[in-house]
Design a protein around this motif. Structure first.
Motif, mmCIF file in Angstrom:
data_model
loop_
_atom_site.group_PDB
_atom_site.id
_atom_site.type_symbol
_atom_site.label_atom_id
_atom_site.label_comp_id
_atom_site.label_asym_id
_atom_site.label_seq_id
_atom_site.Cartn_x
_atom_site.Cartn_y
_atom_site.Cartn_z
ATOM 1 N N GLU A 79 36.759 44.673 53.123
ATOM 2 C CA GLU A 79 36.333 45.489 51.989
ATOM 3 C C GLU A 79 36.322 44.695 50.683
ATOM 4 O O GLU A 79 35.950 45.231 49.645
ATOM 5 C CB GLU A 79 37.251 46.704 51.837
ATOM 6 N N GLN A 80 36.704 43.432 50.722
ATOM 7 C CA GLN A 80 36.732 42.595 49.532
ATOM 8 C C GLN A 80 35.391 41.899 49.334
ATOM 9 O O GLN A 80 34.669 41.639 50.291
ATOM 10 C CB GLN A 80 37.826 41.523 49.645
ATOM 11 N N THR A 81 35.098 41.562 48.091
ATOM 12 C CA THR A 81 33.917 40.749 47.804
ATOM 13 C C THR A 81 34.178 39.335 48.315
ATOM 14 O O THR A 81 35.326 38.947 48.559
ATOM 15 C CB THR A 81 33.643 40.684 46.292
ATOM 16 N N GLU A 82 33.123 38.569 48.463
ATOM 17 C CA GLU A 82 33.278 37.171 48.892
ATOM 18 C C GLU A 82 34.164 36.391 47.920
ATOM 19 O O GLU A 82 34.997 35.592 48.335
ATOM 20 C CB GLU A 82 31.908 36.496 49.033
ATOM 21 N N THR A 83 34.004 36.649 46.626
ATOM 22 C CA THR A 83 34.817 35.963 45.620
ATOM 23 C C THR A 83 36.290 36.343 45.764
ATOM 24 O O THR A 83 37.166 35.471 45.720
ATOM 25 C CB THR A 83 34.318 36.295 44.195
ATOM 26 N N ALA A 84 36.574 37.616 45.953
ATOM 27 C CA ALA A 84 37.961 38.058 46.118
ATOM 28 C C ALA A 84 38.573 37.469 47.390
ATOM 29 O O ALA A 84 39.747 37.069 47.391
ATOM 30 C CB ALA A 84 38.031 39.584 46.152
ATOM 31 N N ARG A 85 37.780 37.392 48.444
ATOM 32 C CA ARG A 85 38.281 36.806 49.694
ATOM 33 C C ARG A 85 38.619 35.330 49.485
ATOM 34 O O ARG A 85 39.684 34.868 49.879
ATOM 35 C CB ARG A 85 37.244 36.967 50.810
ATOM 36 N N ARG A 86 37.720 34.613 48.839
ATOM 37 C CA ARG A 86 37.950 33.184 48.585
ATOM 38 C C ARG A 86 39.170 32.993 47.685
ATOM 39 O O ARG A 86 40.022 32.148 47.947
ATOM 40 C CB ARG A 86 36.704 32.551 47.968
ATOM 41 N N ASP A 87 39.293 33.786 46.633
ATOM 42 C CA ASP A 87 40.457 33.691 45.742
ATOM 43 C C ASP A 87 41.752 33.950 46.510
ATOM 44 O O ASP A 87 42.763 33.284 46.273
ATOM 45 C CB ASP A 87 40.347 34.686 44.592
#
Length: 105
Positions: A79-87
């Motif tokens: 459910e996270q954005t790609e940016t949130a997942r990477r962070d």
């Protein structure tokens, strides 16, 4: 030996009939290996410090590693954005004994 059963959506693994959140499949292999190594080190630290004041710091290390892997935390990785997942997976996860206030040695 194959790995554990994975649910059709890929969000969970099934071990002994119980569902557990799967590791985020987007984590690069080298970072995943590093996070798993840290997780195992913290799990050993939990066993070593069982029943002592240092046990809570060791458990916090396990939590940090599992969160970085996407196995814990909210919202779940899918459910996270790609940016949130990477962070999340790039966040610092200390090793036992690092000078970050969690040293149990």
């Amino acid at each position: 030996m194959s790995g554990p059963e994975v649910t059709d959506d890929g969000h969970h693994i099934v071990v002994d009939g119980r569902k557990w959140r799967a590791t985020d499949p987007s984590i690069p292999d080298d970072r995943r290996a590093e996070l798993v190594r840290l997780l195992m080190a913290w799990r050993r630290e939990v066993r070593r410090t069982k029943g002592t004041p240092a046990e809570s710091a060791a458990r916090a290390g396990v939590q940090a590693a599992k969160t970085a892997l996407g196995e814990r935390g909210s919202p779940p990785w899918w459910e996270q954005t790609e940016t949130a997942r990477r962070d999340r997976w790039q966040a610092h996860v200390p090793a036992p004994g690092d000078d970050d206030g969690r040293s149990a040695h």
